[in-house]
Every structure is written in C-alpha cells, then in structure tokens.
Design an enzyme around this catalytic site. Sequence first.
Site, PDB file in Angstrom:
ATOM      1  CE  LYS A   1      -4.583  -1.109   1.498  1.00 41.61           C
ATOM      2  NZ  LYS A   1      -5.413  -1.580   2.576  1.00 41.61           N
TER       3      LYS A   1
ATOM      4  CG  HIS B   1      13.441 -14.830 -14.941  1.00 42.43           C
ATOM      5  ND1 HIS B   1      14.306 -15.820 -14.549  1.00 42.43           N
ATOM      6  CD2 HIS B   1      14.121 -14.049 -15.817  1.00 42.43           C
ATOM      7  CE1 HIS B   1      15.474 -15.651 -15.162  1.00 42.43           C
ATOM      8  NE2 HIS B   1      15.391 -14.580 -15.932  1.00 42.43           N
TER       9      HIS B   1
END
Length: 228
Positions: free
Chosen positions: A113, A175
């Site tokens: 946040k 990845h």
Amino acid sequence: MSFRNASIRLAKSASSAIVAAQSKRALSVLARQAARPTVARKVVPTIAARGVKTINFGGMDEIVYERADWPREKLLEYFKNDTLALIGYGSQGYGQGLNLRDNGLNVIIGVRKNGASWKAAIEDGWVPGENLFDVTEAIGKGTIIMNLLSDAAQSETWPTIAPLLTEGKTLYFSHGFSPVFKELTHVEPPKNIDVILAAPKGSGRTVRSLFKEGRGINSSYAVWNDRS
Ligand SMILES: NC(=O)c1ccc[n+]([C@@H]2O[C@H](COP(=O)([O-])OP(=O)(O)OC[C@H]3O[C@@H](n4cnc5c(N)ncnc54)[C@H](OP(=O)(O)O)[C@@H]3O)[C@@H](O)[C@H]2O)c1
C-alpha cells in the site's frame, strides 16, 4: 485439458529495449551507406513462418502454440472460475495486468500500500478494495497467483508469501530464477500446488504496446510442478 494450457494462454494474453549498441551500429551502417554510390539491391523479404507446431531446441522438440490455438472466447471459458492475482505492478505487472483486464479476465492486483506501484495502479484505473489490494489480501482472493515482484523481492517476501499458497492455488512466474536457484533465493514452492511459468520475451512496456497494436509477443512457457 491440463493447466499447462493455462500457462500457454497466460503467456499469450499477457505477455524493447533495443540496446544502445544496436542503435549505434544502425547509425554507423546508415552513415556508411550514405557515403556509398547508390546501387540497386535485390531485397529478400523476411516472411514469418506460421503454423509451426514444434521447434527443436537443443535436441528437444518443444510445442509451439499460436494465438489461433486459443481464441479469446476459449480463454474466457477456460478461466471463467479463476481470479488471477497479479502480485507486483512493475514492468511486467503493468503489461500483463492491463492486457488480461482488457481481455476480460478476472484479474486483481496485489502490491504494498502507498508504494510507487500502488499509485501507478490507481492511475491505470485499478480501484482499491475492488481490484487493487495489498499483497496478502490479493493472494487470499486469487486462484492463480502471478508473482511479478522483482526477482530480488520474490526472495525477500517469500517467507510471507509461502504460507498463503494453499492447496488448489496455482503459482505463476515470468522468470525461472526464483525456483531454479532456490539455494540462493530460498523460494521453494510447496509440492501440493501447480507451479507454472509464462515468460514474455520482452519488457512489460513492449508486452503492452504490442497488445494495443493487436499483435503479441513470443513467450516461453513451462510447467514446474503439475499437481492437478
Ligand atoms: N522487465 C522485463 O523485461 C522482464 C521480462 C520478462 C520477465 N521478467 C520477469 O518478471 C518478473 C517481474 O519483473 P519486473 O521487471 O516487472 O519487476 P519490477 O519492474 O522491478 O517490479 C517491481 C515490483 O516489485 C515490487 N516490490 C519490490 N520490492 C518489494 C518488496 N520488498 N515488497 C513488496 N513489493 C516489492 C514493486 O513495488 P513498489 O512499487 O511498491 O516498490 C513493484 O511492484 C521478474 O521475475 C522478472 O525476471 C521481467
């Protein structure tokens, strides 16, 4: 249909940097050409091969899927019960997230946040409490957890994320670094969940710009753990 198809589809729906050296090379070629007398040359057009179904990489036949194999209707049907929780909104998060959203999939974003990504997500139209949450809440709501934090952050946050990956969820990477180098990263996915990879062969900005042009980008996919 196995969840292998999920990774393929995510690679297609989600998923530039031409390095300075190449630009320099291009410029120097142009400069040389300008100095030469003009000579008519035979231009041989490069035609992309379509319909290729397997490619042999280092002695192993790998299956190739194209957009035509997974039209949007099929994609929406396949993921109709899924919530794609995309964790991280950097380069790949931005590209894959917006493409998935534009394709009509149920996608939510999980970022810390009030960080830079939180603000960027709001600018891109993600709504706090609706489809933008903090990381923990987003993982709780998701069925497919797309870990698109930076590779360093994947390792750093793993102690927090790992216990949230409960049976029935799918863990997704773009990845292979985190699980493949688990001795270094300590990212060791639980054995009771599916773990997949869909890795676009370009930056998230390119993933997004090509999508907006109605094109796509080639991507690799892989299945690390086929629990389902
Ligand atoms: N970039 C590429 O061209 C590319 C291409 C193919 C595959 N990939 C792979 O895609 C994955 C994502 O890469 P990326 O380049 O998109 O990453 P990135 O742009 O570096 O994204 C960083 C994200 O990680 C968050 N983050 C960083 N540290 C954090 C922490 N300690 N706790 C919580 N969040 C944190 C950032 O949030 P804040 O804004 O709050 O800091 C941001 O949302 C990687 O596995 C990468 O190897 C990348």
